[in-house]
Design a protein around this motif. Structure first.
Motif, PDB file in Angstrom:
ATOM      1  N   ALA A  56     -36.198  47.391   3.104  1.00  0.00           N
ATOM      2  CA  ALA A  56     -35.813  46.073   3.601  1.00  0.00           C
ATOM      3  C   ALA A  56     -34.293  45.969   3.727  1.00  0.00           C
ATOM      4  O   ALA A  56     -33.776  45.437   4.720  1.00  0.00           O
ATOM      5  N   ASN A  57     -33.569  46.474   2.737  1.00  0.00           N
ATOM      6  CA  ASN A  57     -32.101  46.447   2.793  1.00  0.00           C
ATOM      7  C   ASN A  57     -31.580  47.299   3.945  1.00  0.00           C
ATOM      8  O   ASN A  57     -30.645  46.909   4.645  1.00  0.00           O
ATOM      9  N   LEU A  58     -32.181  48.449   4.155  1.00  0.00           N
ATOM     10  CA  LEU A  58     -31.779  49.320   5.255  1.00  0.00           C
ATOM     11  C   LEU A  58     -32.043  48.654   6.602  1.00  0.00           C
ATOM     12  O   LEU A  58     -31.201  48.694   7.511  1.00  0.00           O
ATOM     13  N   GLU A  82     -46.230  51.581  -9.233  1.00  0.00           N
ATOM     14  CA  GLU A  82     -45.976  50.261  -8.632  1.00  0.00           C
ATOM     15  C   GLU A  82     -44.485  49.947  -8.642  1.00  0.00           C
ATOM     16  O   GLU A  82     -43.956  49.384  -7.677  1.00  0.00           O
ATOM     17  N   THR A  83     -43.809  50.307  -9.704  1.00  0.00           N
ATOM     18  CA  THR A  83     -42.362  50.093  -9.795  1.00  0.00           C
ATOM     19  C   THR A  83     -41.641  50.896  -8.721  1.00  0.00           C
ATOM     20  O   THR A  83     -40.737  50.387  -8.047  1.00  0.00           O
ATOM     21  N   VAL A  84     -42.049  52.140  -8.532  1.00  0.00           N
ATOM     22  CA  VAL A  84     -41.422  52.987  -7.514  1.00  0.00           C
ATOM     23  C   VAL A  84     -41.674  52.416  -6.122  1.00  0.00           C
ATOM     24  O   VAL A  84     -40.762  52.358  -5.287  1.00  0.00           O
ATOM     25  N   VAL A  85     -42.892  51.955  -5.860  1.00  0.00           N
ATOM     26  CA  VAL A  85     -43.218  51.383  -4.545  1.00  0.00           C
ATOM     27  C   VAL A  85     -42.370  50.146  -4.283  1.00  0.00           C
ATOM     28  O   VAL A  85     -41.851  49.966  -3.174  1.00  0.00           O
ATOM     29  N   ARG A  86     -42.207  49.291  -5.292  1.00  0.00           N
ATOM     30  CA  ARG A  86     -41.361  48.095  -5.110  1.00  0.00           C
ATOM     31  C   ARG A  86     -39.927  48.484  -4.787  1.00  0.00           C
ATOM     32  O   ARG A  86     -39.294  47.887  -3.914  1.00  0.00           O
ATOM     33  N   ARG A  87     -39.395  49.477  -5.484  1.00  0.00           N
ATOM     34  CA  ARG A  87     -38.018  49.917  -5.227  1.00  0.00           C
ATOM     35  C   ARG A  87     -37.874  50.463  -3.811  1.00  0.00           C
ATOM     36  O   ARG A  87     -36.901  50.173  -3.116  1.00  0.00           O
ATOM     37  N   VAL A  88     -38.834  51.267  -3.383  1.00  0.00           N
ATOM     38  CA  VAL A  88     -38.773  51.839  -2.035  1.00  0.00           C
ATOM     39  C   VAL A  88     -38.858  50.742  -0.990  1.00  0.00           C
ATOM     40  O   VAL A  88     -38.109  50.742  -0.006  1.00  0.00           O
TER      41      VAL A  88
END
Length: 99
Positions: free
Chosen positions: A76-78, A65-71
């Motif tokens: 979104a930033n990209l 879940e942490t990895v999915v949030r980071r991705v």
């Protein structure tokens, strides 16, 4: 993520200790020739993988879940950067046609 990795290493270390003890006392064969160390490590890896899969299920889900949030945040930033760049290009193109 670090917590999950450390927990996996702990499970592996426990399996390594158990396998080493079993090999030392002759319960499990020593391997062929000088391959004793490699045999112990490989057997510990084979045993620790399914144990980790079952025992660390909740921690693995938290880490994913942490990895999915980071991705998602990086996407979104990209996309925000791409939108700003497109807007700047459109503005420059419109100003060039107006001249």
């Amino acid at each position: 993520m670090l917590r999950y990795t450390l927990m996996r290493l702990g499970v592996f270390a426990g399996c390594l200790g158990v396998v080493w003890g079993l090999v030392h006392f002759g319960v499990v064969p020593r391997g062929l020739g000088d391959s004793n160390g490699m045999w112990i490590i490989l057997l510990a890896l084979v045993l620790s993988a399914p144990i980790s899969f079952v025992v660390l299920r909740k921690e693995r889900d938290r880490a994913s879940e942490t990895v999915v949030r980071r991705v998602d945040r990086m996407k979104a930033n990209l996309e925000a950067s791409r939108s700003q760049e497109d807007a700047a290009t459109d503005t420059a193109h419109a100003q060039g046609q107006a001249s």
